[in-house]
Scaffold this motif. Structure first.
Motif, short mmCIF file in Angstrom:
data_model
loop_
_atom_site.label_atom_id
_atom_site.label_comp_id
_atom_site.label_asym_id
_atom_site.label_seq_id
_atom_site.Cartn_x
_atom_site.Cartn_y
_atom_site.Cartn_z
N ASN A 43 0.61 -0.55 0.18
CA ASN A 43 -0.63 0.11 -0.19
C ASN A 43 0.99 1.00 -0.27
OD1 ASN A 43 0.68 -1.38 2.93
ND2 ASN A 43 -1.04 0.18 3.24
N PHE A 44 1.90 1.25 0.43
CA PHE A 44 3.06 1.96 0.55
C PHE A 44 3.78 2.11 -1.07
CE2 PHE A 44 3.40 1.78 5.01
CZ PHE A 44 2.32 2.54 5.18
N LYS A 266 -11.02 -3.82 9.09
CA LYS A 266 -11.06 -2.86 10.33
C LYS A 266 -9.91 -2.88 11.33
CE LYS A 266 -14.95 -0.14 12.94
NZ LYS A 266 -16.28 -0.92 13.82
N MET A 272 -3.36 -1.28 13.28
CA MET A 272 -1.50 -0.98 12.44
C MET A 272 -1.27 0.49 11.89
SD MET A 272 -1.83 -4.32 10.10
CE MET A 272 0.32 -4.04 9.82
N LYS A 273 -2.81 0.70 11.70
CA LYS A 273 -2.86 2.80 11.94
C LYS A 273 -2.45 2.60 9.66
CE LYS A 273 -3.17 3.24 15.82
NZ LYS A 273 -4.96 3.66 16.32
N ILE A 274 -2.74 1.84 9.37
CA ILE A 274 -2.13 2.27 7.68
C ILE A 274 -3.55 2.05 6.75
CG2 ILE A 274 -0.03 1.15 7.34
CD1 ILE A 274 -0.92 -1.44 7.27
N VAL A 275 -3.52 2.11 5.71
CA VAL A 275 -4.65 2.63 5.41
C VAL A 275 -4.58 1.88 3.99
CG1 VAL A 275 -6.37 3.92 3.58
CG2 VAL A 275 -4.90 4.63 5.40
N PHE A 315 -16.98 0.29 6.55
CA PHE A 315 -17.14 0.64 7.45
C PHE A 315 -17.68 2.12 8.04
CE2 PHE A 315 -13.10 1.99 8.35
CZ PHE A 315 -12.28 1.00 7.42
N PHE B 44 1.93 5.04 14.91
CA PHE B 44 2.52 3.88 14.98
C PHE B 44 2.97 3.05 16.58
CE2 PHE B 44 3.51 4.15 9.98
CZ PHE B 44 2.55 4.01 9.99
N LYS B 46 3.42 3.05 20.77
CA LYS B 46 2.34 1.95 21.58
C LYS B 46 1.19 2.92 21.42
CE LYS B 46 5.12 -2.22 22.23
NZ LYS B 46 4.51 -3.32 21.94
N GLY B 48 -0.62 4.10 20.23
CA GLY B 48 -0.83 4.53 19.08
C GLY B 48 -1.34 6.11 18.81
N LYS B 273 -0.85 7.04 3.28
CA LYS B 273 -1.47 5.53 3.40
C LYS B 273 -1.12 5.25 5.12
CE LYS B 273 -2.33 5.24 -1.09
NZ LYS B 273 -3.77 5.59 -2.16
N ILE B 274 -1.63 6.50 5.39
CA ILE B 274 -1.61 5.51 7.06
C ILE B 274 -2.83 6.85 7.26
CG2 ILE B 274 1.29 6.15 7.81
CD1 ILE B 274 1.05 8.60 8.29
N VAL B 275 -3.22 6.22 8.86
CA VAL B 275 -3.60 6.60 9.99
C VAL B 275 -3.35 7.99 10.82
CG1 VAL B 275 -5.98 5.77 11.32
CG2 VAL B 275 -6.02 4.64 9.10
N GLY B 306 -2.90 8.23 15.68
CA GLY B 306 -3.45 7.85 15.06
C GLY B 306 -4.98 6.80 15.44
N ASN B 307 -5.69 7.55 16.81
CA ASN B 307 -6.62 6.83 17.07
C ASN B 307 -7.53 7.88 17.31
OD1 ASN B 307 -4.71 5.02 18.73
ND2 ASN B 307 -4.76 5.96 20.25
N LEU B 310 -13.14 4.88 13.11
CA LEU B 310 -13.45 4.89 12.09
C LEU B 310 -14.71 5.62 11.68
CD1 LEU B 310 -10.86 1.74 11.54
CD2 LEU B 310 -10.64 3.99 10.83
#
Lengths: 315, 315
Positions: A43-44, A266, A272-275, A315, B44, B46, B48, B273-275, B306-307, B310
């Motif tokens: 995805n990266f 989800k 993992m905090k990745i899309v 979701f 990323f 601990k 988040g 591509k990261i949350v 990244g919390n 969703l």
């Protein structure tokens, strides 16, 4: 049969143009699955998906061998962007045949790489006719999304990197990929066959596009009983070429429901905090569904891409 | 004044418990901003979020110095999880006072780390009273979210790693962090002051919680004119302690609207591509808003966490 050297040469060819994507792990998901999971994060990758690898490997050879002066393909997904991106690297025009129903954002992405978009009716016949028309008019060379040895060899390089970066000390028990047309799965299975022959390759497939599991059993290219899945990158059918490689080198294909795919997707986003896109979550969904199969095993998963419409999340 | 050695000792203390988070770059976002951006990905980390660092540094010292047998704090956000996580590492009970209106998922996360949740009315007064009650009953030691030198020293370690990993060959022109209570910003500014004194520290703040920019100008702890922002981690007010450090070591505070925050957040999700949570997007929003300030500059950005829920995304 695609030789090991062919894959290594593909890797050397595309290396200057791609990212060495990271291999990530996650404690919570390991605990939940009971397996030791390694996520190869395509995805990266350039264009947000592994498809950049196969597209580049094919297009670079077309350019280097003077096989043509333009490139064409039909795709509504990541392969369209991959070919557009690759053609731009070598300065060749690209003609991408896309169904007129494809999302605006996907057409814009292809246009953003400087390629031409030719719209057609949303049927396989119309797409193939569109490509033939482009070829007749421009002499463009077709780069098929998966039924092409050069594309397969390019896709194989993701597994090569996964094994180099996380499989040296202790080989993987299992390497997993999702299966649509089978380009990634066949390439992955060849890479694993050459590099780590004791490792089993297991595929994940959506229940709503379950052609590969039927073809895998019968030995013939079968159609899915029905097509209806959130994993929009996996709706295509195997080709004779990909089926042959998969039957030789893949241990099993496991199917999962859309509900299981969305839950796995989800979980990856949250933990993992990745899309990642729905197709990418299919192997993890299979691991979570079949805990007994994977318990205590070291499992590599190719995370195929991260191109999602953030306005239409499941979701 | 927190000494450089104090920060380095904090880093040694917490290192076994935290992730060395990666520093990521993105070509598209560089092109769009005109700056060279390096994202320190504490999403990323601990729990988040970067808050794990400060929570650990405080709690580990409470345990090592036998300062108490339990930990308490009040927080509805990442600090609650950080303290719960840190207390679990040292095997101490934690009592987290949370407003009864806090999302179920946040309470569950704290409970998941084995901590006790004490619900209170959603006011600062009720939260502080709740903590005093816990202290009276249990003798627990308070770990404040930001008004605490040990917490600040812990938060400072994110910038230390950013400069180690991406600032060695050529120092950063700017390092950025968002500002809420100022724990991260004051720690970041101290770390930069000690390691890379030619680098300027610039903060981003939401227009809808714009207290820090007022306090920065007046030298007094001011309240925000109004509180209404998507950046839910940044609603708190500076303390005397954090304001003093920030006035000494921060070059500027830039405010951004919620619209700008959401656009920056979406850009990161789509392209990297990261949350990331809204608060994390505030510095990038400021870079995109003030192109002239950052053009051609090498800029490090602490991505704080990244919390996100969703099910309630702002786009």
């Amino acid at each position: 049969m695609i030789a090991f050297d062919t894959i290594l040469q593909a890797h050397d060819r595309i290396r200057p143009y791609i990212h060495r994507t990271p291999v990530l792990t996650n404690q919570t998901i390991n605990e939940r699955s009971g397996a030791e999971l390694f996520f190869k994060c395509e995805n990266f990758q350039k264009i947000g998906a592994f498809k950049a690898r196969g597209g580049l490997n094919a297009v670079l050879q077309v350019a280097q061998n003077n096989e043509g002066t333009a490139i064409t393909t039909h795709s509504s997904g990541n392969h369209a962007q991959a070919v557009a991106f690759a053609a731009r690297q070598v300065g060749m025009p690209a003609y991408i045949v896309m169904p007129r129903t494809a999302p605006r954002v996907k057409k814009d992405a292809v246009l953003g790489y400087g390629a031409n978009v030719i719209e057609c009716e949303p049927t396989l016949e119309a797409r193939e006719a569109g490509v033939l028309d482009v070829i007749a008019k421009t002499g463009a060379v077709l780069v098929h999304p998966f039924d092409d040895d050069r594309v397969i060899a390019g896709q194989a390089t993701a597994a090569i990197e996964l094994m180099e970066d996380a499989g040296k000390d202790r080989p993987f028990d299992v390497v997993m990929a999702p299966v649509g047309g089978g380009g990634l799965l066949s390439g992955t299975s060849l890479a694993v066959h050459y590099v780590s022959p004791t490792t089993r390759v297991i595929a994940g497939e959506p229940e709503g596009a379950a052609d590969a599991i039927l073809s895998f059993r019968s030995g013939q290219v079968e159609k899915a009983p029905y097509i209806n899945t959130v994993a929009d990158g996996l709706m295509t059918t195997l080709s004779e070429r990909t089926l042959r490689i998969i039957r030789e080198n893949v241990a099993a294909i496991l199917t999962v429901s859309d509900e299981e795919i969305i839950a796995a997707m989800k979980l990856v986003w949250e933990r993992m905090k990745i899309v990642i896109e729905p197709s990418s979550a299919v192997p993890l969904a299979a691991v979570l569904k079949h805990e007994n199969l994977f318990a205590g095993q070291k499992v590599g998963i190719i995370v195929t891409g991260g191109n999602v419409d953030l306005g239409k999340l499941p979701f």
